[in-house]
Design an enzyme around this catalytic site. Structure first.
Site, PDB file in Angstrom:
ATOM      1  N   ARG A   1      45.788  42.051  71.659  1.00  0.00           N
ATOM      2  CA  ARG A   1      44.729  42.742  71.452  1.00  0.00           C
ATOM      3  C   ARG A   1      44.182  41.819  70.122  1.00  0.00           C
ATOM      4  O   ARG A   1      42.966  41.918  69.981  1.00  0.00           O
ATOM      5  CB  ARG A   1      44.852  44.258  71.002  1.00  0.00           C
ATOM      6  CG  ARG A   1      45.330  44.695  72.714  1.00  0.00           C
ATOM      7  CD  ARG A   1      45.409  46.285  72.273  1.00  0.00           C
ATOM      8  NE  ARG A   1      44.067  47.088  72.069  1.00  0.00           N
ATOM      9  CZ  ARG A   1      43.986  48.120  71.859  1.00  0.00           C
ATOM     10  NH1 ARG A   1      44.965  49.069  71.389  1.00  0.00           N
ATOM     11  NH2 ARG A   1      42.741  48.472  71.459  1.00  0.00           N
TER      12      ARG A   1
ATOM     13  N   CYS B   1      44.328  50.312  63.426  1.00  0.00           N
ATOM     14  CA  CYS B   1      44.808  49.857  64.788  1.00  0.00           C
ATOM     15  C   CYS B   1      43.688  50.021  65.745  1.00  0.00           C
ATOM     16  O   CYS B   1      42.472  49.645  65.619  1.00  0.00           O
ATOM     17  CB  CYS B   1      45.901  50.725  64.943  1.00  0.00           C
ATOM     18  SG  CYS B   1      45.512  52.540  64.880  1.00  0.00           S
TER      19      CYS B   1
END
Length: 275
Positions: A172, A230
């Site tokens: 990611r 995050c």
């Protein structure tokens, strides 16, 4: 006080004269809350806390798990028996992310003594209960600001002047996949530091010295200005907890990638390099 507690230590504390308030924050990303699992079996005395409705505000422009309304959060904590002068222990299903979010939020709001059960519910081998406790109401009143908090501009600046860690999975960060948010990639200057690499296979944290060595290899130590983000401020809280175990203070960007990627004016970097 250490930020984590082992299952044997928790069993001893619960049997002592001043047992901690115990919060069960079992949670799953993108699914219904796990209250049903709590109702079936939990550590005796634990009160269920719902991450999505009590530890976060409604999803929107500020991200998928923005800070909660402090009145809602404070009311939930008092209903669970939380007071500023009584220790709190938090656990989740074992991944540690949800428990870390509760740990971070209580600490940010001024509670002086909160620990996370290392390894979570899976690490507990003591008695279980299906009874819902009725604790005496607590007196905790949130006073935000006791832990450092980053907004998007602060995260962007820290990526240039300090160390900004991206706690998401490496793919990611690199922008190879993005299953949740609108754009893949990372904040320019951020360093990939998947939070999954802070724990053993059973979800327990690596020893403090190993964590310190890992973070030092990423450029972060006790002399650095460190921030974490995050996807939505949940697994990032777990990385802040890992840093605390290693003796490294850090700030959390709660909006994280879910806020950053929704703003078309924010730059996006892709690939393995921070820039």
């Amino acid at each position: 006080m250490n930020a984590i507690i082992t299952a044997p230590e928790l069993a001893s504390d619960l049997a002592g004269p001043n047992p901690p308030v115990l919060l069960d924050v079992r949670w799953q990303l993108g699914g219904p809350n796990l209250r049903d699992e709590y109702e079936k079996a939990h550590i005796p005395g634990a009160v269920f806390v719902d991450l999505d409705s009590e530890l976060a505000g409604p999803a929107g422009a500020a991200g998928r798990h923005p800070l909660p309304d402090l009145d809602v959060f404070g009311s939930a904590m008092r209903a669970a028996g939380v007071s500023a002068d009584r220790d709190v222990v938090v656990y989740d299903g074992g991944q540690g992310w949800a428990a870390a979010r509760a740990w971070w939020l209580l600490g940010y709001s001024g509670h002086p003594s909160v620990r996370v059960l290392d390894g979570g519910f899976a690490a507990w081998n003591g008695p279980l209960s299906s009874e819902r406790p009725a604790p005496e109401p607590g007196s905790f009143v949130p006073a935000p600001g006791a832990r450092p908090l980053l907004d998007a501009d602060g995260a962007a600046a820290l990526a240039r002047t300090g160390v900004l860690l991206d706690a998401r999975a490496g793919e990611r960060y690199r922008g190879e996949v993005e299953p949740i948010d609108p754009v893949g990639g990372h904040i320019p200057g951020a360093v990939s530091a998947p939070t999954t690499e802070n724990v053993e296979a059973d979800g327990r944290f690596l020893p403090a010295a190993e964590l310190a060595g890992r973070f030092k290899s990423l450029g972060a130590d006790a002399t650095s200005e460190v921030g974490v983000y995050c996807g939505s401020g949940v697994s990032g809280a777990h990385e802040v907890l890992a840093l605390a175990v290693a003796g490294i203070p850090s700030a959390l960007y709660v909006g994280s990638w879910s806020e950053w990627s929704r703003d078309g004016n924010r730059p996006v970097a892709v690939g393995p390099d921070p820039q």
